[in-house]
Design a protein around this motif. Structure first.
Motif, PDB file in Angstrom:
ATOM      1  N   THR A 192     -40.104  11.312 -21.723  1.00 48.74           N
ATOM      2  CA  THR A 192     -41.461  10.816 -21.898  1.00 48.74           C
ATOM      3  C   THR A 192     -42.260  11.161 -20.648  1.00 48.74           C
ATOM      4  O   THR A 192     -41.788  10.960 -19.529  1.00 48.74           O
ATOM      5  CB  THR A 192     -41.468   9.283 -22.100  1.00 48.74           C
ATOM      6  OG1 THR A 192     -40.636   8.968 -23.224  1.00 48.74           O
ATOM      7  CG2 THR A 192     -42.872   8.766 -22.358  1.00 48.74           C
ATOM      8  N   VAL A 193     -43.459  11.692 -20.856  1.00 46.60           N
ATOM      9  CA  VAL A 193     -44.356  12.043 -19.762  1.00 46.60           C
ATOM     10  C   VAL A 193     -45.582  11.151 -19.869  1.00 46.60           C
ATOM     11  O   VAL A 193     -46.158  11.010 -20.952  1.00 46.60           O
ATOM     12  CB  VAL A 193     -44.764  13.535 -19.835  1.00 46.60           C
ATOM     13  CG1 VAL A 193     -45.824  13.866 -18.794  1.00 46.60           C
ATOM     14  CG2 VAL A 193     -43.545  14.422 -19.690  1.00 46.60           C
ATOM     15  N   LYS A 194     -45.959  10.526 -18.752  1.00 44.74           N
ATOM     16  CA  LYS A 194     -47.167   9.704 -18.685  1.00 44.74           C
ATOM     17  C   LYS A 194     -47.925  10.085 -17.428  1.00 44.74           C
ATOM     18  O   LYS A 194     -47.323  10.257 -16.371  1.00 44.74           O
ATOM     19  CB  LYS A 194     -46.821   8.220 -18.663  1.00 44.74           C
ATOM     20  CG  LYS A 194     -46.264   7.751 -19.993  1.00 44.74           C
ATOM     21  CD  LYS A 194     -46.114   6.268 -20.062  1.00 44.74           C
ATOM     22  CE  LYS A 194     -45.565   5.946 -21.459  1.00 44.74           C
ATOM     23  NZ  LYS A 194     -45.257   4.575 -21.641  1.00 44.74           N
ATOM     24  N   ASP A 195     -49.217  10.227 -17.558  1.00 44.69           N
ATOM     25  CA  ASP A 195     -50.082  10.627 -16.437  1.00 44.69           C
ATOM     26  C   ASP A 195     -49.597  11.933 -15.808  1.00 44.69           C
ATOM     27  O   ASP A 195     -49.650  12.110 -14.587  1.00 44.69           O
ATOM     28  CB  ASP A 195     -50.161   9.516 -15.383  1.00 44.69           C
ATOM     29  CG  ASP A 195     -50.800   8.244 -15.940  1.00 44.69           C
ATOM     30  OD1 ASP A 195     -51.740   8.372 -16.746  1.00 44.69           O
ATOM     31  OD2 ASP A 195     -50.346   7.148 -15.575  1.00 44.69           O
ATOM     32  N   GLY A 196     -49.077  12.836 -16.645  1.00 44.92           N
ATOM     33  CA  GLY A 196     -48.642  14.151 -16.190  1.00 44.92           C
ATOM     34  C   GLY A 196     -47.314  14.184 -15.453  1.00 44.92           C
ATOM     35  O   GLY A 196     -46.907  15.235 -14.959  1.00 44.92           O
ATOM     36  N   VAL A 197     -46.628  13.046 -15.383  1.00 49.74           N
ATOM     37  CA  VAL A 197     -45.370  12.946 -14.641  1.00 49.74           C
ATOM     38  C   VAL A 197     -44.282  12.417 -15.564  1.00 49.74           C
ATOM     39  O   VAL A 197     -44.539  11.539 -16.398  1.00 49.74           O
ATOM     40  CB  VAL A 197     -45.545  11.984 -13.428  1.00 49.74           C
ATOM     41  CG1 VAL A 197     -44.244  11.815 -12.674  1.00 49.74           C
ATOM     42  CG2 VAL A 197     -46.639  12.472 -12.510  1.00 49.74           C
ATOM     43  N   LEU A 198     -43.086  12.929 -15.398  1.00 47.76           N
ATOM     44  CA  LEU A 198     -41.956  12.438 -16.184  1.00 47.76           C
ATOM     45  C   LEU A 198     -41.742  10.967 -15.866  1.00 47.76           C
ATOM     46  O   LEU A 198     -41.499  10.605 -14.717  1.00 47.76           O
ATOM     47  CB  LEU A 198     -40.703  13.248 -15.855  1.00 47.76           C
ATOM     48  CG  LEU A 198     -39.510  12.987 -16.761  1.00 47.76           C
ATOM     49  CD1 LEU A 198     -39.743  13.611 -18.129  1.00 47.76           C
ATOM     50  CD2 LEU A 198     -38.253  13.559 -16.148  1.00 47.76           C
ATOM     51  N   SER A 199     -41.889  10.108 -16.868  1.00 50.53           N
ATOM     52  CA  SER A 199     -41.744   8.671 -16.634  1.00 50.53           C
ATOM     53  C   SER A 199     -40.393   8.151 -17.103  1.00 50.53           C
ATOM     54  O   SER A 199     -39.941   7.115 -16.619  1.00 50.53           O
ATOM     55  CB  SER A 199     -42.874   7.898 -17.319  1.00 50.53           C
ATOM     56  OG  SER A 199     -42.804   8.068 -18.727  1.00 50.53           O
ATOM     57  N   ALA A 200     -39.749   8.861 -18.028  1.00 48.36           N
ATOM     58  CA  ALA A 200     -38.434   8.434 -18.508  1.00 48.36           C
ATOM     59  C   ALA A 200     -37.696   9.635 -19.082  1.00 48.36           C
ATOM     60  O   ALA A 200     -38.299  10.507 -19.701  1.00 48.36           O
ATOM     61  CB  ALA A 200     -38.575   7.354 -19.573  1.00 48.36           C
ATOM     62  N   ALA A 201     -36.399   9.661 -18.841  1.00 47.50           N
ATOM     63  CA  ALA A 201     -35.545  10.694 -19.431  1.00 47.50           C
ATOM     64  C   ALA A 201     -34.139  10.131 -19.555  1.00 47.50           C
ATOM     65  O   ALA A 201     -33.629   9.520 -18.619  1.00 47.50           O
ATOM     66  CB  ALA A 201     -35.525  11.950 -18.569  1.00 47.50           C
ATOM     67  N   GLU A 202     -33.567  10.308 -20.723  1.00 47.81           N
ATOM     68  CA  GLU A 202     -32.202   9.854 -20.903  1.00 47.81           C
ATOM     69  C   GLU A 202     -31.425  10.891 -21.701  1.00 47.81           C
ATOM     70  O   GLU A 202     -31.980  11.572 -22.560  1.00 47.81           O
ATOM     71  CB  GLU A 202     -32.142   8.495 -21.587  1.00 47.81           C
ATOM     72  CG  GLU A 202     -32.491   8.514 -23.065  1.00 47.81           C
ATOM     73  CD  GLU A 202     -32.293   7.164 -23.733  1.00 47.81           C
ATOM     74  OE1 GLU A 202     -31.168   6.644 -23.723  1.00 47.81           O
ATOM     75  OE2 GLU A 202     -33.275   6.658 -24.272  1.00 47.81           O
ATOM     76  N   ARG A 203     -30.176  11.014 -21.372  1.00 48.27           N
ATOM     77  CA  ARG A 203     -29.316  11.946 -22.078  1.00 48.27           C
ATOM     78  C   ARG A 203     -28.986  11.365 -23.439  1.00 48.27           C
ATOM     79  O   ARG A 203     -28.682  10.186 -23.566  1.00 48.27           O
ATOM     80  CB  ARG A 203     -28.050  12.198 -21.278  1.00 48.27           C
ATOM     81  CG  ARG A 203     -27.198  13.225 -21.976  1.00 48.27           C
ATOM     82  CD  ARG A 203     -26.328  13.947 -21.053  1.00 48.27           C
ATOM     83  NE  ARG A 203     -25.550  14.874 -21.869  1.00 48.27           N
ATOM     84  CZ  ARG A 203     -24.748  15.745 -21.397  1.00 48.27           C
ATOM     85  NH1 ARG A 203     -24.604  15.830 -20.109  1.00 48.27           N
ATOM     86  NH2 ARG A 203     -24.081  16.549 -22.180  1.00 48.27           N
ATOM     87  N   VAL A 204     -29.054  12.199 -24.467  1.00 49.94           N
ATOM     88  CA  VAL A 204     -28.783  11.783 -25.833  1.00 49.94           C
ATOM     89  C   VAL A 204     -27.341  12.148 -26.170  1.00 49.94           C
ATOM     90  O   VAL A 204     -26.910  13.283 -25.959  1.00 49.94           O
ATOM     91  CB  VAL A 204     -29.740  12.494 -26.819  1.00 49.94           C
ATOM     92  CG1 VAL A 204     -29.438  12.100 -28.250  1.00 49.94           C
ATOM     93  CG2 VAL A 204     -31.179  12.200 -26.462  1.00 49.94           C
ATOM     94  N   GLY A 205     -26.580  11.191 -26.672  1.00 51.16           N
ATOM     95  CA  GLY A 205     -25.225  11.466 -27.146  1.00 51.16           C
ATOM     96  C   GLY A 205     -24.191  11.687 -26.073  1.00 51.16           C
ATOM     97  O   GLY A 205     -23.112  12.181 -26.360  1.00 51.16           O
ATOM     98  N   ALA A 206     -24.448  11.308 -24.843  1.00 51.55           N
ATOM     99  CA  ALA A 206     -23.482  11.506 -23.764  1.00 51.55           C
ATOM    100  C   ALA A 206     -22.489  10.359 -23.749  1.00 51.55           C
ATOM    101  O   ALA A 206     -22.830   9.216 -23.984  1.00 51.55           O
ATOM    102  CB  ALA A 206     -24.180  11.580 -22.420  1.00 51.55           C
ATOM    103  N   VAL A 207     -21.264  10.693 -23.478  1.00 50.58           N
ATOM    104  CA  VAL A 207     -20.216   9.705 -23.320  1.00 50.58           C
ATOM    105  C   VAL A 207     -19.846   9.696 -21.844  1.00 50.58           C
ATOM    106  O   VAL A 207     -19.385  10.707 -21.316  1.00 50.58           O
ATOM    107  CB  VAL A 207     -18.977  10.053 -24.178  1.00 50.58           C
ATOM    108  CG1 VAL A 207     -17.895   9.024 -23.972  1.00 50.58           C
ATOM    109  CG2 VAL A 207     -19.363  10.159 -25.635  1.00 50.58           C
ATOM    110  N   ALA A 208     -20.072   8.594 -21.190  1.00 55.18           N
ATOM    111  CA  ALA A 208     -19.780   8.522 -19.755  1.00 55.18           C
ATOM    112  C   ALA A 208     -18.271   8.448 -19.537  1.00 55.18           C
ATOM    113  O   ALA A 208     -17.553   7.787 -20.283  1.00 55.18           O
ATOM    114  CB  ALA A 208     -20.449   7.302 -19.151  1.00 55.18           C
TER     115      ALA A 208
END
Length: 166
Positions: free
Chosen positions: A68-84
């Motif tokens: 998700t980008v807000k105000d031109g800056v990446l505000s959130a990012a999460e890996r999808v389907g990753a198993v830690a």
């Protein structure tokens, strides 16, 4: 942090390759669908949007990230389907999460503007670059960069689920 290292390595390889070349420029990767690229309208990065970024050129992605980008800056990012996973005590390097038996990675997800800028810089440094854009609104949907002569060495980023104004 790892994307920064990867991008630095990519730029160093491009610079070293440019310094040792015989003066012949590498050919650009041909876009298999030039009509699509030609009909895409110009894209201006909005201040807010969301997208899914899949890294990897093969049918099995290296990693998939929801951003998700807000105000031109990446505000959130999460890996999808990753198993830690917890690395063993003997592991010298933490290779990140493992997905379906494959070694995974964690990257600093770029905004789409940063992804396009990365492709432009790599092209200026002599890498083979192919960028595809959406024919509806012109946002980037695929970036492929290869700094080596080996086609298997290419790095790919695919953009899906792009939603402006999110």
């Amino acid at each position: 942090m790892r994307v920064e290292r990867a991008l630095c390595a990519l730029m160093v390889v491009g610079l070293v390759g440019g310094c040792t070349s015989s003066g012949d420029d590498k050919p650009k990767i041909e876009d298999p669908s030039p009509a699509v690229a030609a009909s895409a309208p110009p894209w201006t990065e909005p201040a807010a949007y969301s997208f899914t970024l899949t890294r990897g050129c093969e049918s099995t992605p290296v990693g998939e990230y929801r951003a998700t980008v807000k105000d031109g800056v990446l505000s959130a990012a999460e890996r999808v389907g990753a198993v830690a996973v917890v690395p063993s005590a003997s592991a010298e390097v933490d290779l990140g999460p493992v997905t379906e038996g494959q070694q995974g990675e964690e990257i600093d997800v770029p905004t789409l503007g940063e992804l396009v800028a990365m492709a432009e810089t790599a092209g200026e440094d002599g890498a083979e670059v192919a960028t595809k854009y959406d024919t509806t609104d012109g946002h980037p949907v695929q970036v492929k960069i290869n700094v080596e002569d080996d086609p298997a060495a290419a790095e790919c980023w695919n953009v899906t689920e792009y939603k402006p104004g999110s």
